[in-house]
Write an enzyme that holds these catalytic residues in place. Structure first.
Site, PDB file in Angstrom:
ATOM      1  N   HIS A 110       0.845  -1.196   0.000  1.00  0.00           N
ATOM      2  CA  HIS A 110       0.000   0.000   0.000  1.00  0.00           C
ATOM      3  C   HIS A 110       0.877   1.242   0.000  1.00  0.00           C
ATOM      4  O   HIS A 110       1.897   1.289   0.680  1.00  0.00           O
ATOM      5  CB  HIS A 110      -0.929   0.003   1.215  1.00  0.00           C
ATOM      6  N   THR A 157      14.574  -5.039  -0.454  1.00  0.00           N
ATOM      7  CA  THR A 157      13.790  -3.964  -1.047  1.00  0.00           C
ATOM      8  C   THR A 157      14.286  -3.600  -2.440  1.00  0.00           C
ATOM      9  O   THR A 157      13.596  -2.899  -3.175  1.00  0.00           O
ATOM     10  CB  THR A 157      13.848  -2.704  -0.161  1.00  0.00           C
ATOM     11  N   ARG A 172      21.551  -5.468   2.645  1.00  0.00           N
ATOM     12  CA  ARG A 172      22.731  -4.847   2.040  1.00  0.00           C
ATOM     13  C   ARG A 172      23.560  -5.950   1.419  1.00  0.00           C
ATOM     14  O   ARG A 172      23.533  -7.099   1.864  1.00  0.00           O
ATOM     15  CB  ARG A 172      23.532  -4.054   3.073  1.00  0.00           C
TER      16      ARG A 172
END
Length: 199
Positions: A110, A157, A172
């Site tokens: 969202h 991400t 990372r």
């Protein structure tokens, strides 16, 4: 007979009849038959829901949210334990991929800056020989490269390059890289399949 059972029969190890190796392999096959039939039942249910599965892929407890037709899993993958996949957009998993217990693959999110709090969706791709370790979370639009490793509990991400190792939250990339040549099949480590295919 399911495609996995046909594959195992056609590619079975064939030691000399009545030899010690033959007796051992058939004893293991009988011992693991129940587990093999359960695995094929799980596979049949997924295929009936529209999921496309390559041969010799072992599925644990796969929880899907969304249309099964949005999921493709390649050959000889091992999805171990409970894995949850949100299928608001397509998810494509390559060959010989390992996905461990507790992994979440999310194709939708969202928009917190949107007053209507609308959902956006983006596909996810996990390339051949990737390993997504226990409890990792893959967010929408991410590509996990060939042979890449996502460490336990990592939250991914952004794309993970080929052969890279990603850890932490947010993930990372480590300086260390994985080897670039592979010659293993994760399902051959499972007793159910090893009984038929050998080492």
């Amino acid at each position: 007979m399911s495609s996995n059972l046909v594959y195992l029969w056609e590619h079975r190890e064939r030691p000399k009849v009545l030899s010690p190796a033959w007796s051992k392999s058939w004893a293991k096959r009988v011992l693991h038959l129940r587990a093999l039939l359960r695995a094929n039942w799980r596979r049949a249910k997924l295929e009936a829901a529209g999921v496309q599965l390559g041969p010799m892929t072992e599925i644990g407890e796969l929880k899907l949210n969304g249309p099964g037709r949005n999921l493709f899993i390649g050959a000889e993958c091992a999805i171990v334990g409970e894995v949850r996949i949100a299928l608001h957009a397509p998810v494509r998993i390559g060959d010989r991929v390992v996905i461990n217990d507790g992994v979440r693959i999310l194709t939708g999110e969202h928009d917190v800056c949107d007053p209507a709090w609308r959902m956006t969706a983006a596909p996810i791709r996990i390339e051949d020989y990737a390993w997504v370790a226990e409890g990792a979370i893959i967010l929408p639009g991410v590509r996990i490269g060939k042979g890449a490793v996502v460490g336990a509990g990592a939250v991914v991400t952004k794309d993970v390059p080929d052969f890279a190792i990603a850890v932490d939250n947010p993930a990372r990339i480590l300086d260390k890289k994985r080897c670039t040549r592979f010659r293993y099949s994760p399902v051959r480590f499972l007793a159910t399949y090893e009984a038929w295919l050998g080492h």
